[in-house]
Structures are given as C-alpha cells and as structure tokens.
Design a protein around this motif. Sequence first.
Motif, short mmCIF file in Angstrom:
data_model
loop_
_atom_site.label_atom_id
_atom_site.label_comp_id
_atom_site.label_asym_id
_atom_site.label_seq_id
_atom_site.Cartn_x
_atom_site.Cartn_y
_atom_site.Cartn_z
N PHE A 70 -10.89 15.73 24.32
CA PHE A 70 -9.85 16.04 25.38
C PHE A 70 -8.71 16.56 25.46
O PHE A 70 -8.66 17.35 23.32
CB PHE A 70 -9.42 14.65 24.77
N LYS A 77 -9.80 15.09 29.30
CA LYS A 77 -11.27 15.05 28.94
C LYS A 77 -11.49 16.61 29.73
O LYS A 77 -11.52 16.71 31.08
CB LYS A 77 -12.63 13.89 29.47
N THR A 87 -13.59 6.92 29.46
CA THR A 87 -12.93 7.99 28.84
C THR A 87 -11.57 8.17 30.14
O THR A 87 -10.20 8.69 29.27
CB THR A 87 -13.41 9.29 30.50
#
Length: 125
Positions: A70, A77, A87
Amino acid sequence: MGRADIIKAEESLKDFLLNEYRVENERARMLGKLNDIVDTSKYRRLTIAFNDESETLYILIQIASYSAVFDVNESKKIEGGMPIEDTRLIENWIAMKNNKEILKNLSKRRNYNEKYIELRPFDNN
C-alpha cells in the motif's frame, strides 16, 4: 516513538475493525445467522513491513496468508493479492490522518533495526 506507537496502531486498528463489523455482526446475530458473523481473529498478528529506499512510504501488509503493498500517502493498494474486503478496510484505515502519522512514526524505527512490525489488535481478547 517505540512501543507507544505500536500500541496506538493496535488500538486504532482494533477500534476501526470493530466499528466496521459491528453493524454487520449485530444483524447476523439478530437473524440467527451465526455463520455470517465476521471472525476478527484473522487480524491477529497483522504484520506491517516498511520500505526504506523511497521518499514515498510504502507498506507491506500481511493478513493470514494474504499480502499487499500500500502507498501510505495515497491510501491505495498498489500490488499484491488480498481479498477486496480486506483491501478496502486497510485503505480506509490508512486514509485516516492519525493513522498516517502513526505509520510514518513507526517507519522511523531504524534505531531498533525493525523492518517488520507485528500488530496484535485482538490478542488480548
């Protein structure tokens, strides 16, 4: 800096995840769908690794057998394989201003030679 920043990160992550899953889990309980309750134990021992070659702060997050990189400044991401739900949660958590500061402080832990930091937001439950 040091242990205090790790504790701040753990508490922030725990509060964020519990808040995110609270409504979903309450709904599942009310409907008697116990199998739909999200098990937050997958976030035990979440590992963060920091880059040390770039001006941009990148972190590698590992949750169970999944990992992704990230960009902290962009809260996005940039590569890796992680379920969309995780995510999204990590991106939203990073996007919070206080968490960006915590991550930046943790990345400066060079005096401890720590590249990997293990967060344990649910180990005391």
